[in-house]
Design a protein around this motif. Structure first.
Motif: not given
Length: 302
Positions: A240-245, A248-254
Motif C-alpha cells: 500500500s506504500e511502495w506501489l503508489p510511490a 510516481d517514480w515511473i510517472g504513472a497514475n496512482v
C-alpha cells in the motif's frame, strides 16, 4: 577459483558474471540459447551450451570443466509477471529436474561448494519479518503455494549433501536492469497501462533486492559459512506504500483500488493473498556474515 554459473545470461546472471570476474575468478556460463551464449561471451566468461534437462550432457559438462563452485541460477520465467501462472510448470521442472541433474553431477565430480537460488519473498514470518529459520508458505493458494513448495524442495536439496558445502540464497523480488521492476520493465508497463490495482488494504510486506546487490552477495557467498541467507534490502515495505510511490517514480497514475470481494470475483483468491498476506524478510544475517550493504529503493528515496 573456477566457477560454473548455470542460468548465466539472466537478469542476475549477467551482473554476477561481471562481479565474479572483477573478484579474479575463472567463470564458465551455462546456457541453452545461442543469444544467451553470445551474451555470456561478450561479458568475458567462457560460454558452455547445455540443456539442464539432459542429465547425461550435464554430467559430461561438469566432468570436463571440474569447477570448484557451482552457482545454480536456473529459471524459466516469463517476460511479464502476468504470464507467471502459465510458466510455473516449466519453471518448476527446470529448477527441480534440471537442477537435480546439476546438483548430482556436482556431487559426483567433487565440486566443493554449491550455491542455490532460493526465494526470500514467499516466507512466513508470522507477525514479524521472516528470518532464515522461517518456513516457506507451502500451503498458500495457487501458484504462490506451488512455487513455495518448489523452493522448499530446493532448500532441502542444497543442504542435503554432507560432502559438499551448501549455500542457499533467498533473494527478494529482483529489481534493476533486465527485471520486471524497472522503468522499462514489464511491471512498469502494466502499471502505466492501468492494469495493476491495489487490492484491499494492501497489507503484504515486500522485500526487494537490486540485481547488482544480489550479485555482490553471491560472490561473497563463495567463501562465507555454509547455510541459508536472506538476500533482501533493508526497506521492507507494505505494498500500500511502495506501489503508489513506484507509480510516481515511473510517472504513472496512482493505481486504482480493488476491494477484496471484487478481486475474488475477477482474479481469484491468490491475488488477495499476494497483496495482503506476505511478510518481508530480515537481512541481518547477510549484513553480518556477507558484508552485505544493499542500496536503498529508488522509488522510496526521492
Amino acid at each position: 577459483m573456477k566457477v560454473l554459473v548455470a542460468g548465466a545470461s539472466g537478469a542476475l546472471g549477467r551482473p554476477l558474471i561481471t562481479r565474479l570476474q572483477d573478484a579474479g575468478h575463472e567463470v564458465w556460463g551455462l546456457a541453452h540459447r545461442p543469444d544467451s551464449l553470445e551474451a555470456i561471451e561478450r561479458l568475458g566468461a567462457c560460454p558452455v551450451k547445455a540443456d539442464a534437462l539432459d542429465r547425461a550432457g550435464i554430467f559430461t559438462l561438469v566432468e570436463q570443466i571440474r569447477p570448484e563452485v557451482v552457482i545454480d541460477q536456473l529459471t524459466s520465467l516469463p517476460a511479464s509477471p502476468f504470464d507467471l501462472s502459465a510458466r510455473i510448470p516449466a519453471d518448476c521442472r527446470l529448477r527441480l529436474e534440471g537442477g537435480s541433474h546439476l546438483f548430482d553431477a556436482a556431487r559426483t565430480w567433487h565440486v566443493r561448494r554449491y550455491i542455490q537460488q532460493l526465494s526470500g519473498f514467499y516466507l512466513d514470518g508470522g507477525e514479524e519479518l521472516a528470518t532464515e529459520a522461517s518456513p516457506l508458505r507451502v500451503n498458500a493458494p495457487g501458484t504462490i503455494g506451488e512455487s513455495a513448495r518448489m523452493y522448499a524442495a530446493l532448500e532441502k536439496r542444497v543442504m542435503s549433501a554432507p560432502m559438499m558445502e551448501g549455500i542457499g540464497l533467498r533473494y527478494g523480488f529482483f529489481y534493476g536492469p533486465g527485471t520486471w521492476y524497472w522503468p522499462d520493465g514489464a511491471f512498469s508497463r502494466h502499471l502505466e497501462q492501468g492494469e495493476v490495482s491495489l487490492i484491499g488494504a494492501g497489507r503484504s510486506i515486500f522485500s526487494f533486492i537490486h540485481v547488482d546487490d544480489a550479485a555482490r552477495a553471491t560472490v561473497a557467498a563463495l567463501t562465507a559459512p555454509t547455510g541459508i541467507y536472506n538476500i533482501v534490502d533493508s526497506q521492507p515495505t507494505k505494498i500500500s506504500e511502495w506501489l503508489p510511490a513506484y507509480a510516481d517514480w515511473i510517472g504513472a497514475n496512482v493505481p486504482s483500488n480493488l476491494g477484496e470481494q471484487e478481486a475474488l470475483r475477477l482474479i481469484g483468491e491468490e491475488s488477495i493473498y499476494y497483496q495482503n498476506s506476505l511478510t518481508g524478510a530480515c537481512n541481518r544475517k547477510a549484513l553480518n556474515m556477507l558484508g552485505f550493504h544493499p542500496q536503498r529503493l529508488p522509488w522510496l528515496d526521492r
